[in-house]
Design a protein around this motif. Structure first.
Motif, PDB file in Angstrom:
ATOM      1  N   LYS A  88       0.802  -1.225   0.000  1.00 43.63           N
ATOM      2  CA  LYS A  88       0.000   0.000   0.000  1.00 43.63           C
ATOM      3  C   LYS A  88       0.840   1.283   0.000  1.00 43.63           C
ATOM      4  O   LYS A  88       0.569   2.187  -0.798  1.00 43.63           O
ATOM      5  N   PRO A  89       1.873   1.433   0.865  1.00 41.99           N
ATOM      6  CA  PRO A  89       2.648   2.686   0.833  1.00 41.99           C
ATOM      7  C   PRO A  89       3.317   2.933  -0.518  1.00 41.99           C
ATOM      8  O   PRO A  89       3.399   4.080  -0.972  1.00 41.99           O
ATOM      9  N   VAL A  90       3.785   1.858  -1.160  1.00 38.15           N
ATOM     10  CA  VAL A  90       4.432   2.004  -2.468  1.00 38.15           C
ATOM     11  C   VAL A  90       3.410   2.467  -3.505  1.00 38.15           C
ATOM     12  O   VAL A  90       3.695   3.353  -4.327  1.00 38.15           O
ATOM     13  N   LEU A  91       2.200   1.881  -3.459  1.00 33.51           N
ATOM     14  CA  LEU A  91       1.160   2.274  -4.411  1.00 33.51           C
ATOM     15  C   LEU A  91       0.716   3.718  -4.190  1.00 33.51           C
ATOM     16  O   LEU A  91       0.467   4.451  -5.156  1.00 33.51           O
ATOM     17  N   LEU A  92       0.605   4.133  -2.924  1.00 30.63           N
ATOM     18  CA  LEU A  92       0.215   5.516  -2.635  1.00 30.63           C
ATOM     19  C   LEU A  92       1.255   6.503  -3.165  1.00 30.63           C
ATOM     20  O   LEU A  92       0.918   7.512  -3.787  1.00 30.63           O
ATOM     21  N   PHE A  93       2.530   6.200  -2.926  1.00 32.41           N
ATOM     22  CA  PHE A  93       3.611   7.060  -3.407  1.00 32.41           C
ATOM     23  C   PHE A  93       3.608   7.121  -4.931  1.00 32.41           C
ATOM     24  O   PHE A  93       3.696   8.203  -5.539  1.00 32.41           O
ATOM     25  N   THR A  94       3.460   5.948  -5.564  1.00 30.91           N
ATOM     26  CA  THR A  94       3.460   5.881  -7.022  1.00 30.91           C
ATOM     27  C   THR A  94       2.257   6.606  -7.601  1.00 30.91           C
ATOM     28  O   THR A  94       2.370   7.350  -8.592  1.00 30.91           O
ATOM     29  N   GLY A  95       1.083   6.396  -6.994  1.00 32.12           N
ATOM     30  CA  GLY A  95      -0.126   7.063  -7.473  1.00 32.12           C
ATOM     31  C   GLY A  95      -0.024   8.576  -7.378  1.00 32.12           C
ATOM     32  O   GLY A  95      -0.502   9.299  -8.271  1.00 32.12           O
ATOM     33  N   LEU A  96       0.624   9.072  -6.325  1.00 33.23           N
ATOM     34  CA  LEU A  96       0.779  10.514  -6.145  1.00 33.23           C
ATOM     35  C   LEU A  96       1.611  11.114  -7.261  1.00 33.23           C
ATOM     36  O   LEU A  96       1.216  12.102  -7.896  1.00 33.23           O
ATOM     37  N   TYR A  97       2.781  10.515  -7.538  1.00 29.91           N
ATOM     38  CA  TYR A  97       3.605  11.141  -8.579  1.00 29.91           C
ATOM     39  C   TYR A  97       3.032  10.921  -9.975  1.00 29.91           C
ATOM     40  O   TYR A  97       3.241  11.740 -10.872  1.00 29.91           O
ATOM     41  N   LEU A  98       2.266   9.835 -10.167  1.00 25.85           N
ATOM     42  CA  LEU A  98       1.623   9.641 -11.468  1.00 25.85           C
ATOM     43  C   LEU A  98       0.552  10.703 -11.706  1.00 25.85           C
ATOM     44  O   LEU A  98       0.414  11.231 -12.819  1.00 25.85           O
ATOM     45  N   ALA A  99      -0.215  11.021 -10.656  1.00 20.49           N
ATOM     46  CA  ALA A  99      -1.234  12.062 -10.788  1.00 20.49           C
ATOM     47  C   ALA A  99      -0.585  13.402 -11.135  1.00 20.49           C
ATOM     48  O   ALA A  99      -1.077  14.142 -11.994  1.00 20.49           O
ATOM     49  N   LEU A 100       0.523  13.709 -10.477  1.00 17.78           N
ATOM     50  CA  LEU A 100       1.244  14.948 -10.785  1.00 17.78           C
ATOM     51  C   LEU A 100       1.789  14.916 -12.214  1.00 17.78           C
ATOM     52  O   LEU A 100       1.790  15.944 -12.908  1.00 17.78           O
ATOM     53  N   ALA A 101       2.259  13.732 -12.648  1.00 24.29           N
ATOM     54  CA  ALA A 101       2.789  13.607 -14.006  1.00 24.29           C
ATOM     55  C   ALA A 101       1.698  13.820 -15.048  1.00 24.29           C
ATOM     56  O   ALA A 101       1.926  14.478 -16.080  1.00 24.29           O
ATOM     57  N   VAL A 102       0.504  13.290 -14.797  1.00 29.40           N
ATOM     58  CA  VAL A 102      -0.611  13.491 -15.731  1.00 29.40           C
ATOM     59  C   VAL A 102      -0.930  14.973 -15.838  1.00 29.40           C
ATOM     60  O   VAL A 102      -1.093  15.515 -16.946  1.00 29.40           O
ATOM     61  N   MET A 156       9.124   9.630 -15.010  1.00 32.38           N
ATOM     62  CA  MET A 156       8.180  10.746 -15.055  1.00 32.38           C
ATOM     63  C   MET A 156       8.916  12.078 -14.961  1.00 32.38           C
ATOM     64  O   MET A 156       8.658  13.013 -15.733  1.00 32.38           O
ATOM     65  N   ALA A 157       9.839  12.169 -14.005  1.00 31.34           N
ATOM     66  CA  ALA A 157      10.596  13.410 -13.844  1.00 31.34           C
ATOM     67  C   ALA A 157      11.472  13.674 -15.063  1.00 31.34           C
ATOM     68  O   ALA A 157      11.611  14.818 -15.520  1.00 31.34           O
ATOM     69  N   GLY A 158      12.065  12.617 -15.617  1.00 34.77           N
ATOM     70  CA  GLY A 158      12.962  12.778 -16.757  1.00 34.77           C
ATOM     71  C   GLY A 158      12.307  13.430 -17.953  1.00 34.77           C
ATOM     72  O   GLY A 158      12.918  14.256 -18.637  1.00 34.77           O
TER      73      GLY A 158
END
Length: 207
Positions: free
Chosen positions: A10-24, A74-76
């Motif tokens: 769960k913590p990994v998915l939350l972290f990943t989901g957060l930066y993916l939302a920002l990337a979108v 995503m950052a790249g």
């Protein structure tokens, strides 16, 4: 569900989901249609990793490594860099930043990290799948390690297919030309070698 002893996802998915939302949001605001394709790939890879984790519980290190690698991607492609920073091409984003001027880019570092992690995953899966009936772990023999390198390189080649697809779909991309693809493959090979050296002599945790 996470069984006892299985690293919590769960913590990994939350972290990943957060930066993916920002990337979108970043891709939409910047009008970067090319990068929407890469975000789509992430939305396929994440469920695939979750499926693998359910069948062959991944270590906490592997889970976080994959998430951070996704963040690097995503950052790249989306994070702008100052004009004063040495870069290749006209796109002033992190991917094109020369970490060592004219020698080594952030893009190549991302490839090395990614294929190191992917080759580590291949070893993890082989170690689970090829155990003897008595439960003895797989030995990192030259043959098994060669197979890990080949698999890691294969996944890296798939990434090049995605990049080539982007060049066919969009007129203006940040993919680069044939030389860039060649250096990507060299970086992939370096990442695979780093992984097998660590597997052979570093004795990473298997559970």
């Amino acid at each position: 569900m996470n069984s006892p002893g299985r690293p919590v996802l769960k913590p990994v998915l939350l972290f990943t989901g957060l930066y993916l939302a920002l990337a979108v949001c970043g891709a939409v605001i910047r009008g970067n249609r090319e990068f929407i394709l890469y975000i789509g790939v992430m939305l396929v890879v994440i469920p695939a990793i979750c499926f693998v984790h359910r069948r062959y519980p991944l270590t906490r290190g592997l889970l976080w490594a994959f998430s951070i690698w996704g963040l690097m991607h995503m950052a790249g492609g989306l994070m702008p860099i100052p004009d004063a920073w040495s870069r290749e091409g006209s796109h002033a984003v992190l991917y094109n930043w020369w970490l060592i001027p004219k020698r080594f880019k952030f893009d190549q570092l991302t490839h090395i990290c990614g294929i190191t992690i992917t080759t580590w995953l291949v070893w993890h899966l082989l170690n689970y799948s090829l155990r003897s009936p008595g439960g003895a772990p797989v030995r990192p023999t030259p043959g098994i390690l060669t197979l890990c390198v080949a698999a890691g390189m294969g996944f890296g080649a798939f990434n090049e297919v995605v990049e080539f697809t982007a060049t066919r779909l969009f007129a203006d991309t940040n993919v680069g030309g044939y030389v860039n693809t060649g250096w990507d493959l060299v970086a992939n090979f370096a990442g695979a070698l780093i992984a097998v050296l660590f597997i052979r002599w570093g004795k990473p945790a298997q559970h």
